[in-house]
Enzyme design. Structure first.
Site, PDB file in Angstrom:
ATOM      1  N   CYS A   1       0.239   2.568   6.362  1.00 29.79           N
ATOM      2  CA  CYS A   1       0.494   1.217   6.831  1.00 29.79           C
ATOM      3  C   CYS A   1       0.703   0.331   5.614  1.00 29.79           C
ATOM      4  O   CYS A   1       0.278   0.660   4.506  1.00 29.79           O
ATOM      5  CB  CYS A   1      -0.654   0.709   7.704  1.00 29.79           C
ATOM      6  SG  CYS A   1      -2.277   0.723   6.925  1.00 29.79           S
TER       7      CYS A   1
ATOM      8  N   GLY B   1       1.210  -3.857   3.983  1.00 28.41           N
ATOM      9  CA  GLY B   1       1.041  -5.291   4.123  1.00 28.41           C
ATOM     10  C   GLY B   1       2.294  -5.971   4.651  1.00 28.41           C
ATOM     11  O   GLY B   1       3.405  -5.478   4.477  1.00 28.41           O
TER      12      GLY B   1
ATOM     13  N   HIS C   1      -8.826   3.743  -2.211  1.00 27.37           N
ATOM     14  CA  HIS C   1      -7.400   3.423  -2.030  1.00 27.37           C
ATOM     15  C   HIS C   1      -6.905   2.610  -3.230  1.00 27.37           C
ATOM     16  O   HIS C   1      -6.922   1.376  -3.202  1.00 27.37           O
ATOM     17  CB  HIS C   1      -7.266   2.640  -0.727  1.00 27.37           C
ATOM     18  CG  HIS C   1      -5.918   2.087  -0.425  1.00 27.37           C
ATOM     19  ND1 HIS C   1      -4.732   2.602  -0.928  1.00 27.37           N
ATOM     20  CD2 HIS C   1      -5.549   1.020   0.364  1.00 27.37           C
ATOM     21  CE1 HIS C   1      -3.719   1.889  -0.470  1.00 27.37           C
ATOM     22  NE2 HIS C   1      -4.189   0.923   0.302  1.00 27.37           N
TER      23      HIS C   1
ATOM     24  N   CYS D   1       0.797  -1.231   0.000  1.00 27.91           N
ATOM     25  CA  CYS D   1       0.000   0.000   0.000  1.00 27.91           C
ATOM     26  C   CYS D   1       0.830   1.281   0.000  1.00 27.91           C
ATOM     27  O   CYS D   1       0.310   2.345  -0.327  1.00 27.91           O
ATOM     28  CB  CYS D   1      -0.935   0.012   1.206  1.00 27.91           C
ATOM     29  SG  CYS D   1      -2.153  -1.319   1.195  1.00 27.91           S
TER      30      CYS D   1
END
Length: 402
Positions: free
Chosen positions: A388, A390, A358, A91
């Site tokens: 944040c 993965g 997103h 991300c």
């Protein structure tokens, strides 16, 4: 070390990541081409000066495979001397692309770099690239693998965030995003997406639901209870966190980030390169960092990444005017806010991914541009952007408006 300056930042609107979404007919190549061409055209950029194009892409397969950054640069008619590379830090890929570009500039190894990201989630679905972590017991067992939604609910359970808390945050995200669009705060950076005939397909974020209420969200069933209970992922998380008696499942589609399509690009370079291009820098990269964090809960990394990036810049949270944290899930933002003791009025002031979506590989570059625009609009000096990531990571960047 050479300073790295930001000369421009722009993005497409986010289209719903479904077959009926406005951008579904647009290939990932065309999404990336759209923002690369816009960077070139609105800055009268001589692309022969561009050393590299770095694009984040989380599912680099099919239409998004084969180094989409290089192919998009060619498709956008950049000089053939402009190299291109695709990167994946889940991300945070779009922000990591910016940080990598900044590192090349600061090290004196590049003068001009275009960085950003692209993701067409309606055409290349999440998880399309596979990976050992999800399917190989050798790594899944030892790292206590559980899907991100379980981690989000685990954060809420461990830190006492109720369904009311996360839903209230989601409603506020929608309200702030609607206000930002209503006041034209994104107008400076939005590049409409057109079809092959030049007709505009989308010029506004499509995922937003500004009429969202607590009552409407209260009617939604938790999204991760079934996989947590029936597929055993709650038990996995409790093995890692035995102090948790039971996981409260509070997240659903309305308080989690939306699945969307989109692309973004940022123009970076040295002061001397900017002068040669006839461009005035908008900001300076102060510091950047990526960290690893506990992979089962997965989503707490922005706290440590922010602490690290502030330490590198010789700053504290009191020195930061505005924060942008990707709204992967509502509990992620609430935990970050409380862990760093932030004023809610300084965090995600224009809403975020809960309202607008997103697009995995592009989001980091999108929120970077949003932060820069808002610093300029308010006449403020310093901002921090973070996501944040993965597998338990966090990425953060501090910028100083000029």
């Amino acid at each position: 070390m050479t300073d790295c300056y930001v000369y421009d930042a722009l993005r497409t609107p986010r289209g719903r990541g479904r077959p009926d979404g406005a951008l579904h007919e647009v290939s990932p190549l065309e999404l990336a081409t759209t923002v690369l061409a816009a960077v070139r055209d609105r800055n009268a950029l001589d692309t022969g000066l561009v050393d590299d194009v770095i694009l984040g892409c989380v599912e680099p397969v099919g239409e998004q495979g084969a180094d989409i950054a290089r192919i998009a640069a060619l498709n956008a008619d950049y000089a053939e001397t402009a190299a291109g590379v695709q990167i994946n830090r889940f991300c945070a890929s779009g922000l990591e692309a910016i940080n990598m570009a900044a590192a090349k500039v600061m090290a004196g190894q590049s003068d001009v770099v275009v960085a950003g990201g692209v993701e067409s989630m309606s055409r290349v679905p999440m998880g399309a690239s596979g990976g050992a972590w999800f399917v190989d017991p050798a790594i899944a067992f030892k790292s206590y693998f559980a899907p991100q939604g379980i981690g989000a609910d685990l954060i809420a359970t461990k830190h006492g965030y109720t369904r009311t808390d996360v839903d209230a945050y989601a409603v506020e995200s929608q309200r702030r995003a609607a206000a930002a669009w209503g006041e034209g705060r994104f107008a400076k950076s939005i590049v409409p997406v057109a079809d092959a005939l030049g007709l505009t397909l989308l010029e506004r974020d499509e995922h937003m639901r500004p009429d969202t209420t607590m009552q409407a969200l209260g009617a939604l069933a938790p999204s991760f209870a079934k996989i947590g209970e029936d597929m055993g992922f709650d038990a996995v998380a409790q093995l890692r966190y035995p102090e948790v008696e039971a996981i409260e499942h509070v997240h659903h589609a309305g308080n989690s980030s939306g699945i969307v399509d989109g692309a973004a690009a940022v123009l970076l370079g040295t002061r001397e390169a900017g002068t040669a291009m006839g461009l005035k820098p908008r900001a300076r990269i102060r510091s950047f960092a990526s960290i690893g964090s506990e992979p089962c809960i997965m989503l707490t990394g922005p706290v440590a990444a922010s602490e690290k990036v502030l330490k590198r810049a010789g700053m504290t949270t009191a020195d930061v005017d505005l924060y942008e944290l990707n709204e992967a899930f509502a509990s992620v933002v609430l935990f970050y806010r409380d862990a760093l003791g932030l004023d809610p009025a300084t965090l995600n002031v224009n809403g975020g991914a809960i309202a607008m979506g997103h697009p995995l590989g592009a989001t980091g570059a999108m929120v970077f541009g949003t932060l820069l625009d808002e610093l300029e609009r308010r006449g403020l000096g310093t901002g921090l952007v973070t996501l944040c990531v993965g597998a338990g990571m966090g990425t953060a960047t501090v910028i100083e408006r000029l």
